[in-house]
Design an enzyme around this catalytic site. Sequence first.
Site, mmCIF file in Angstrom:
data_model
loop_
_atom_site.group_PDB
_atom_site.id
_atom_site.type_symbol
_atom_site.label_atom_id
_atom_site.label_comp_id
_atom_site.label_asym_id
_atom_site.label_seq_id
_atom_site.Cartn_x
_atom_site.Cartn_y
_atom_site.Cartn_z
ATOM 1 N N ASP A 143 -7.699 0.743 11.946
ATOM 2 C CA ASP A 143 -8.871 0.038 11.409
ATOM 3 C C ASP A 143 -9.926 -0.202 12.477
ATOM 4 O O ASP A 143 -11.109 -0.349 12.172
ATOM 5 C CB ASP A 143 -8.440 -1.286 10.777
ATOM 6 C CG ASP A 143 -7.698 -1.011 9.489
ATOM 7 O OD1 ASP A 143 -6.504 -0.682 9.564
ATOM 8 O OD2 ASP A 143 -8.329 -1.055 8.423
ATOM 9 N N GLN A 169 0.835 -1.215 0.000
ATOM 10 C CA GLN A 169 0.000 0.000 0.000
ATOM 11 C C GLN A 169 0.869 1.265 0.000
ATOM 12 O O GLN A 169 0.500 2.284 -0.583
ATOM 13 C CB GLN A 169 -0.898 0.030 1.244
ATOM 14 C CG GLN A 169 -2.068 -0.921 1.216
ATOM 15 C CD GLN A 169 -1.742 -2.253 1.853
ATOM 16 O OE1 GLN A 169 -0.582 -2.654 1.915
ATOM 17 N NE2 GLN A 169 -2.747 -2.959 2.311
ATOM 18 N N LYS A 217 -2.553 -1.754 10.051
ATOM 19 C CA LYS A 217 -1.805 -2.605 9.115
ATOM 20 C C LYS A 217 -0.626 -3.295 9.796
ATOM 21 O O LYS A 217 0.085 -2.691 10.592
ATOM 22 C CB LYS A 217 -1.322 -1.725 7.957
ATOM 23 C CG LYS A 217 -0.535 -2.397 6.876
ATOM 24 C CD LYS A 217 -1.200 -3.618 6.296
ATOM 25 C CE LYS A 217 -2.618 -3.393 5.808
ATOM 26 N NZ LYS A 217 -3.358 -4.667 5.617
HETATM 27 C C1 MRU Z 1 -7.329 5.724 6.828
HETATM 28 S S1 MRU Z 1 -6.849 4.194 6.664
HETATM 29 C C2 MRU Z 1 -6.438 3.413 8.187
HETATM 30 C C3 MRU Z 1 -6.259 1.980 7.947
HETATM 31 O O1 MRU Z 1 -7.392 1.478 7.315
HETATM 32 C C4 MRU Z 1 -4.992 1.687 7.126
HETATM 33 O O2 MRU Z 1 -3.885 2.120 7.839
HETATM 34 C C5 MRU Z 1 -4.915 0.221 6.878
HETATM 35 O O3 MRU Z 1 -4.414 -0.523 7.685
HETATM 36 C C6 MRU Z 1 -5.548 -0.275 5.640
HETATM 37 O O4 MRU Z 1 -5.419 -1.649 5.466
HETATM 38 P P1 MRU Z 1 -5.946 -2.299 4.125
HETATM 39 O O5 MRU Z 1 -5.638 -3.763 4.283
HETATM 40 O O6 MRU Z 1 -5.191 -1.660 3.016
HETATM 41 O O7 MRU Z 1 -7.428 -2.046 4.070
#
Ligand code: MRU
Length: 345
Positions: free
Chosen positions: A237, A196, A248
Amino acid sequence: MPIVDNIRAIRWEDNQLCLLDQRLLPQQEIWLQLGDYREVAVAITQMVVRGAPAIGVTAAYAMVLAVQEMRQFSDWQQRLAGAAAEIKAARPTAVNLAWATDRQLTLAQSESAADRAATLLLQAAHALLEQDIADNQQMGRHGAALLPEQGGILTHCNTGSLATGGYGTALGVIRAGISAGKQLQVYADETRPWLQGARLTAWELQKDGIPFHLNVDSAAAYLMQQGLIQAVIVGADRIAANGDAANKIGTYSLAVLAQYHQIPFYVAAPLSTVDFAMPAGEGIIIEERPDSEVRQCASHDVAPEGVKVRNPAFDVTPAALITAIITEKGVARADYLHSLAELCG
Ligand SMILES: CSC[C@@H](O)[C@@H](O)C(=O)COP(=O)(O)O
């Protein structure tokens, strides 16, 4: 330098949900048009759209598609509840998914006429998208005040416009800091295995002209040891009521490193990411994603065939390692149980 953030990855057009396919960025900018809530649930599972707030907004629109389909049936409310369960099952960790879906379901259940419910849910989805952007800008203002006037800021995953309705959470704070004239140098973790950071954060920062370096995740300790990092800022999350924050995979390691190097470690997230029903982080379900994400890199096999893999997509950072949680309503500090509840009013 004011930041002109014009990336919007979620649109409603011609009664369809349009999603910028994040699996293909930065090489290709392809939009998918989805007219069935089941397709939207698959798009969430397969990471066409990802990032907790973006998943929440997407789920709100999925519920619009669901009510439009169900309104021909006399038991439309019951059928809609079934669709909501399917949408919520798309990914387990980000609370915004269940939060937005349940909000839409409750709204629909408050209305006896299906057509009227469909109109209300569409209005609510648009409002959620706009509110998310406004909240992120507000979060940016609160958070920017915590950043140094100059120095290096390390961030992980993608928390920008792509991960939200627009502007971003942790990346929004960085955007606001730069807009306020701070001389910041961003260090973006590439964020294995899904990359990401390399694919999405780098794309956003480059578009905005924000100075940054991309680094491998394992360089974080070295960068801190060299004195290049003055603050770490990440998204979340799901935040438990006590402030433990799921984010993450790799975030927890950064928090441990930040404490060792006496660097502030900030989490930026809207209050909708706080799960007050979850007393502590150990109860948060951590998504395990497919082995292939680890066995491969950019779709090429890198590990011997058949190796066993662990691929937890998130980890939980204990509240004790978090310097502050930045929300749209202000900044929470330990004791988080009271501080977060106070911000909610
Ligand atoms: C504003 S986004 C915060 C989290 O959603 C972000 O850091 C994250 O961990 C996203 O994980 P993902 O697996 O790409 O959905």
